[in-house]
Scaffold this active site. Sequence first.
Site, PDB file in Angstrom:
ATOM      1  CB  SER A  33      -0.899  -0.037   1.249  1.00 47.71           C
ATOM      2  OG  SER A  33      -1.881   0.967   1.188  1.00 47.71           O
ATOM      3  CG  ASN A  34       0.911   4.378  -2.188  1.00 46.06           C
ATOM      4  OD1 ASN A  34       1.825   3.602  -2.384  1.00 46.06           O
ATOM      5  ND2 ASN A  34       0.331   5.043  -3.132  1.00 46.06           N
ATOM      6  CG  HIS A  35       3.398   6.140   4.330  1.00 43.08           C
ATOM      7  ND1 HIS A  35       3.132   5.514   5.521  1.00 43.08           N
ATOM      8  CD2 HIS A  35       4.685   5.870   4.033  1.00 43.08           C
ATOM      9  CE1 HIS A  35       4.218   4.907   5.930  1.00 43.08           C
ATOM     10  NE2 HIS A  35       5.180   5.101   5.045  1.00 43.08           N
ATOM     11  CB  VAL A 101      -3.894   5.135  -6.859  1.00 37.98           C
ATOM     12  CG1 VAL A 101      -4.159   3.787  -7.524  1.00 37.98           C
ATOM     13  CG2 VAL A 101      -5.168   5.980  -6.818  1.00 37.98           C
TER      14      VAL A 101
END
Length: 224
Positions: A33-35, A101
């Site tokens: 995922s991303n921060h 995203v």
Amino acid sequence: LDVLGVKRDLEGRSIMVTAGPTVEAIDPVRFISNHSSGKMGYAIARAAARRGADVTLVSGPTALDAPDGVRMVPVQSAREMLAEAEEAFTDCDIAVFAAAVSDMRPKNPAGRKLKKGVSDSELASIELVENPDILATLGASKAHQVVVGFAAETNDVIENAQAKLHRKNADMIVANDVGSDVGFGTDDNKVWLVEEAGIIDVPRMSKPELADIILDNAIRRLSE
Ligand code: CTP
Ligand code: CA
């Protein structure tokens, strides 16, 4: 103005906002995922609802409560976010793409939990493939919509934002410098609004205040 002195200048307008991270499964219990706290996108959705808009918030997982009066559409992956955003995009007046995203996802997520004790060679790699670009996909199909994207940059902030403006067929890019001490997870942000016609240097301010500035400028583009 309503009784609290809030502008109702989005009455009768429909707004779509993407927010939060996307999560991309490695197996049923793990993901990449991303921060992303989701704070900026949620602040825009909340401000738009307060100003009278019909708001759809397509959001990856965050720790935030759904803003009052907003239609929440929870999603996990980029591909789910694209499908839901596409549906909300068709009839909206303003679309804001604030989600972080994940640019890629595991190519072959395991159907069962990966157990420890497998060989190092089996752990050596997770094959990744690129995700669809939600903003670029919907930007390419835009008709009447005002399309607002974001750009998180560590260098050449304005140049990179201008390139994204063109590449994604957006009307405005909210460019932020993530190399400085503001941006991820913070309550303040320092941005530039990058449009074809020019650049607005917005002073550092809270995300709720910035949400109203972004909406003011999107509304200006609506009436063009
Ligand atoms: N975006 C999107 N779908 C993606 C990637 C990005 O909709 N798969 C949107 C983001 O929500 C943001 C804008 O595109 O509004 C820019 O995102 P950013 O990550 O800064 O740009 P990328 O095009 O992914 O390029 P890079 O990360 O390589 O700088
Ligand atoms: Ca990216």
